[in-house]
Design an enzyme around this catalytic site. Structure first.
Site, PDB file in Angstrom:
ATOM      1  N   HIS A  76       0.832  -1.217   0.000  1.00 46.06           N
ATOM      2  CA  HIS A  76       0.000   0.000   0.000  1.00 46.06           C
ATOM      3  C   HIS A  76       0.861   1.258   0.000  1.00 46.06           C
ATOM      4  CE1 HIS A  76       0.458   0.714   4.418  1.00 46.06           C
ATOM      5  NE2 HIS A  76       0.374  -0.595   4.536  1.00 46.06           N
ATOM      6  N   ASP A  78       0.054   4.393   1.260  1.00 46.54           N
ATOM      7  CA  ASP A  78      -0.050   5.352   2.358  1.00 46.54           C
ATOM      8  C   ASP A  78       0.741   4.909   3.572  1.00 46.54           C
ATOM      9  OD1 ASP A  78      -1.911   3.219   2.659  1.00 46.54           O
ATOM     10  OD2 ASP A  78      -3.029   4.365   4.135  1.00 46.54           O
ATOM     11  N   ASP A 115       6.454   0.954   6.840  1.00 47.54           N
ATOM     12  CA  ASP A 115       5.156   0.323   6.682  1.00 47.54           C
ATOM     13  C   ASP A 115       4.307   1.280   5.848  1.00 47.54           C
ATOM     14  OD1 ASP A 115       2.661  -0.827   6.905  1.00 47.54           O
ATOM     15  OD2 ASP A 115       2.409  -0.380   9.035  1.00 47.54           O
ATOM     16  N   GLU A 144      -4.797   2.176   3.007  1.00 43.72           N
ATOM     17  CA  GLU A 144      -4.849   0.941   3.802  1.00 43.72           C
ATOM     18  C   GLU A 144      -4.947   1.245   5.285  1.00 43.72           C
ATOM     19  OE1 GLU A 144      -3.023  -2.468   6.125  1.00 43.72           O
ATOM     20  OE2 GLU A 144      -2.456  -0.359   6.022  1.00 43.72           O
ATOM     21  N   GLU A 145      -4.217   2.271   5.730  1.00 45.32           N
ATOM     22  CA  GLU A 145      -4.048   2.481   7.162  1.00 45.32           C
ATOM     23  C   GLU A 145      -5.303   2.968   7.878  1.00 45.32           C
ATOM     24  OE1 GLU A 145      -1.728   1.275   8.609  1.00 45.32           O
ATOM     25  OE2 GLU A 145       0.144   1.369   7.492  1.00 45.32           O
ATOM     26  N   ASP A 168       3.571  -6.803   3.304  1.00 44.30           N
ATOM     27  CA  ASP A 168       3.186  -5.909   4.394  1.00 44.30           C
ATOM     28  C   ASP A 168       3.315  -6.577   5.756  1.00 44.30           C
ATOM     29  OD1 ASP A 168       2.343  -3.586   5.586  1.00 44.30           O
ATOM     30  OD2 ASP A 168       0.214  -3.909   5.210  1.00 44.30           O
ATOM     31  N   HIS A 457       3.559   2.212  13.348  1.00 46.78           N
ATOM     32  CA  HIS A 457       2.455   3.093  13.741  1.00 46.78           C
ATOM     33  C   HIS A 457       2.826   4.003  14.913  1.00 46.78           C
ATOM     34  CE1 HIS A 457      -0.707   0.120  11.896  1.00 46.78           C
ATOM     35  NE2 HIS A 457       0.285   0.434  11.071  1.00 46.78           N
TER      36      HIS A 457
END
Length: 482
Positions: A76, A78, A115, A144-145, A168, A457
C-alpha cells in the site's frame, strides 16, 4: 550526509529514499501514485488506475519465463502519520527526516513509513533488476491504514493473476497465511457545559512517554494506553474532588495504541495540593504495574490559565470518565484453534472533546466475525449508557488460512534453500489486505512476507537495513520459482 549513502542494492534504497521524501498520508497518495506512474512509463510498462486510486503496473516476463503464471505483488502507498507532541512536522508537506542508527533506519520524531514504503520500494526496484520472473502485476493500493479502504473498493478487474505476494508483514523469516477481520466503532457522547466558577484553578494533566504501537500485532504485549490510563487517573481524582473537564485529547489512528493524552481540568482553589498528591500517587502506582515495558511513562500536572470557554459540567465530566473506563481495551480472548494467537481484541484508539461532545474512535479485531461484533457491542453499550450513539465503519473480513497452498510450499522451499532453516508459518492478529482481496478475487492463492520493522504506527518505527536486503533477495528467488 544522507542516511542512505553507500547502501546496496542501490535500486532498492534509492527508491525508498525517494518514497520518504513524498508526502503520502492516507487518502492523499496522489503524489506517490503520480511518481510510480512516471517510473512505469519511463520503462514502457503499461499501468491502470481504478476509480478510487489503486494502481497496477504490468511488468512483462523475463525472456524464457513467458509461460509462467502471472504473480501479483502487493503493497500500500499510504503511511501512518504519527509524531511526538514536541515535534513540528507537517505530513502533507514535509519529507521524512530519516536517521541511520547502525543497522536501523528510523525517523526523527515521526513515523518512518517503512510500513509500507519498503514494499513499494522493493516492487519498484524489481523493474530494473536482472532477476528472473514471470509476468508481474504490481498492485499499489491506497488508504490501507485507515481501514483497508483501497482494498475494500478495489476494482477486481484491475488484476488477472491468481497468485498474490503481499509485502506488508514485519518479521523476517515468517510467512503469514491468515489474519483477523475487524471494524471501527466510532462514538459520540453529548456533554452539558457550564462556566467554570471563579474560585477554581485549572491544570493540564498529561500522560506522556508511552511506546505506542500497532493495535493488532502488539495488542497482547501489555503496552500502556494513554487514554485508558488518563481515564483511570481522572476517576481517582473525581472520586475525591469535584472537577470539571474543559478539554481532552488523546490518540489519533484506529490502528495505533495511544501514546499521549492531555486533559485540562478545574478544581476548587484549595484542592491544589491534594490534586498534586493524588496524581503523584497514581503515577507511582501505574509505574509499578507497567514500568518494565513503559520505562519512559510520565504523568505530569501543571497549572494553566482558567479557560474562558465553558467546561463539561460536573455530571458530564463524570460521564466522560466512566465512558472511557468502560470501553474495553486489550485482548478479549485467545484462540483455541491456534494456541498463542490472539483471537479477539479492542483498541480505545482516540478520544477528544469537540464542542459539546466527546468523540471516540475504537477498533475491534477477531478471527471470528461474531466475536468482533460482540466486542463492538461492548463499546456501544458503554457509549449509550452515557446517552451517546455509535456508528460502525471500515469493516473488513478475516483471511482464512490455507496451509496446503502450493504457493506456501514454494515459499518455504525457497527460504530453506537460501537460508538453510525452516520458515515460520503464522496467522496474525492484524488486518491485511489479503483477506479483502481474496474475498473479491475467488481462487487467489496468497502469502504475506516482509522485513523486520519494529514500532510500526509510532514515532519509534524503525526498519532493519540488513533484513530489508535479505527479504528483497528472497523475493527475487521466490519469483524465479513461480
Amino acid at each position: 550526509m544522507s542516511a542512505f549513502d553507500e547502501l546496496e542494492p542501490r535500486g532498492l534504497w534509492a527508491a525508498f529514499e525517494t518514497i520518504t521524501r513524498i508526502p503520502r498520508p492516507s487518502r492523499k497518495e496522489e503524489k506517490v501514485r503520480e511518481w510510480l506512474i512516471q517510473e512505469a512509463e519511463k520503462r514502457g510498462f503499461s499501468h491502470q488506475t481504478d476509480s478510487v486510486g489503486n494502481l497496477v503496473v504490468r511488468v512483462p516476463a523475463s525472456p524464457g519465463k513467458e509461460s509462467s503464471p502471472t504473480v501479483v505483488l502487493q503493497g500500500h502507498m499510504d503511511m501512518v502519520c504519527e509524531k511526538n507532541r514536541s515535534v513540528e512536522f507537517n505530513f502533507e508537506k514535509d519529507p521524512i527526516r530519516v536517521v541511520r542508527d547502525g543497522d536501523w533506519l528510523k525517523a526523527d520524531g515521526t513515523t518512518l513509513g517503512a510500513d509500507n514504503g519498503i514494499a513499494v520500494a522493493m516492487m519498484l526496484a524489481l523493474l530494473d533488476d536482472n532477476g528472473e520472473h514471470g509476468p508481474l502485476e504490481l498492485l499499489f493500493t491506497m488508504d490501507e491504514e485507515s481501514g483497508l479502504i483501497g482494498a475494500l473498493e478495489l476494482d477486481p478487474t484491475l488484476i488477472s493473476g491468481r497468485i498474490l505476494v503481499n509485502i506488508d508483514s514485519e518479521d523476517e523469516g515468517v510467512v503469514c497465511i491468515g489474519c483477523a477481520g475487524g471494524k471501527n466503532t466510532e462514538g459520540e457522547v453529548p456533554l452539558v457545559t457550564e462556566s467554570i466558577p471563579a474560585n477554581c484553578t485549572s491544570y493540564e494533566l498529561e500522560v506522556l512517554g508511552l511506546n505506542g504501537g500497532h493495535s493488532g500485532t502488539e495488542i497482547h504485549v501489555g503496552l500502556g494506553n494513554a487514554v485508558s490510563l488518563c481515564a483511570r487517573v481522572l476517576d481517582r481524582l473525581a472520586r475525591e474532588l469535584p472537577l470539571r473537564i474543559s478539554s481532552l485529547s488523546g490518540g489519533d489512528k484506529h490502528n495505533a495504541i495511544p501514546r499521549e493524552c492531555a486533559v485540562v481540568l478545574s478544581v476548587p482553589q484549595e484542592s491544589g495540593e491534594k490534586l498534586r498528591n493524588l496524581v503523584a500517587e497514581m503515577e507511582q502506582e501505574i509505574r509499578s504495574e507497567i514500568g518494565d515495558i513503559e520505562p519512559n511513562l510520565r504523568i505530569s500536572l501543571g497549572e494553566v490559565a482558567l479557560p474562558a470557554a465553558p467546561a463539561a459540567a460536573l455530571e458530564s465530566s463524570v460521564a466522560i470518565i466512566r465512558t472511557l473506563l468502560l470501553i474495553p481495551h486489550g485482548v478479549l480472548g485467545m484462540s483455541r484453534v491456534a494456541p498463542g494467537v490472539v483471537e479477539t481484541s479492542s483498541n480505545l484508539a482516540a478520544a477528544k472533546i469537540e464542542g459539546k461532545a466527546l468523540k471516540l474512535l475504537t477498533s475491534q479485531r477477531s478471527s471470528v466475525a461474531s466475536l468482533c461484533n460482540a466486542a463492538a457491542e461492548r463499546v456501544r453499550a458503554a457509549v449509550e449508557a452515557a446517552g451517546g450513539s455509535v456508528r460502525y465503519a471500515s469493516e473488513y473480513p478475516a483471511w482464512r488460512p490455507n496451509p496446503d497452498s502450493a504457493l506456501l510450499a514454494r515459499c518455504r522451499e525457497a527460504y530453506k534453500e537460501m537460508n538453510g532453516t525452516e520458515m515460520k508459518v503464522e496467522v496474525i492478529h492484524a488486518g491485511l489486505e489479503c483477506g479483502v482481496i481474496g474475498a473479491k478475487v475467488p481462487g487467489m492463492e496468497m502469502i504475506s512476507i516482509g522485513p523486520e520493522i519494529r514500532g510500526p504506527h509510532s514515532p519509534d518505527e524503525r526498519l532493519s537495513i540488513g533484513s530489508a536486503i535479505r527479504v528483497y533477495e528472497f523475493l527475487k528467488s521466490l519469483l524465479d520459482r513461480l
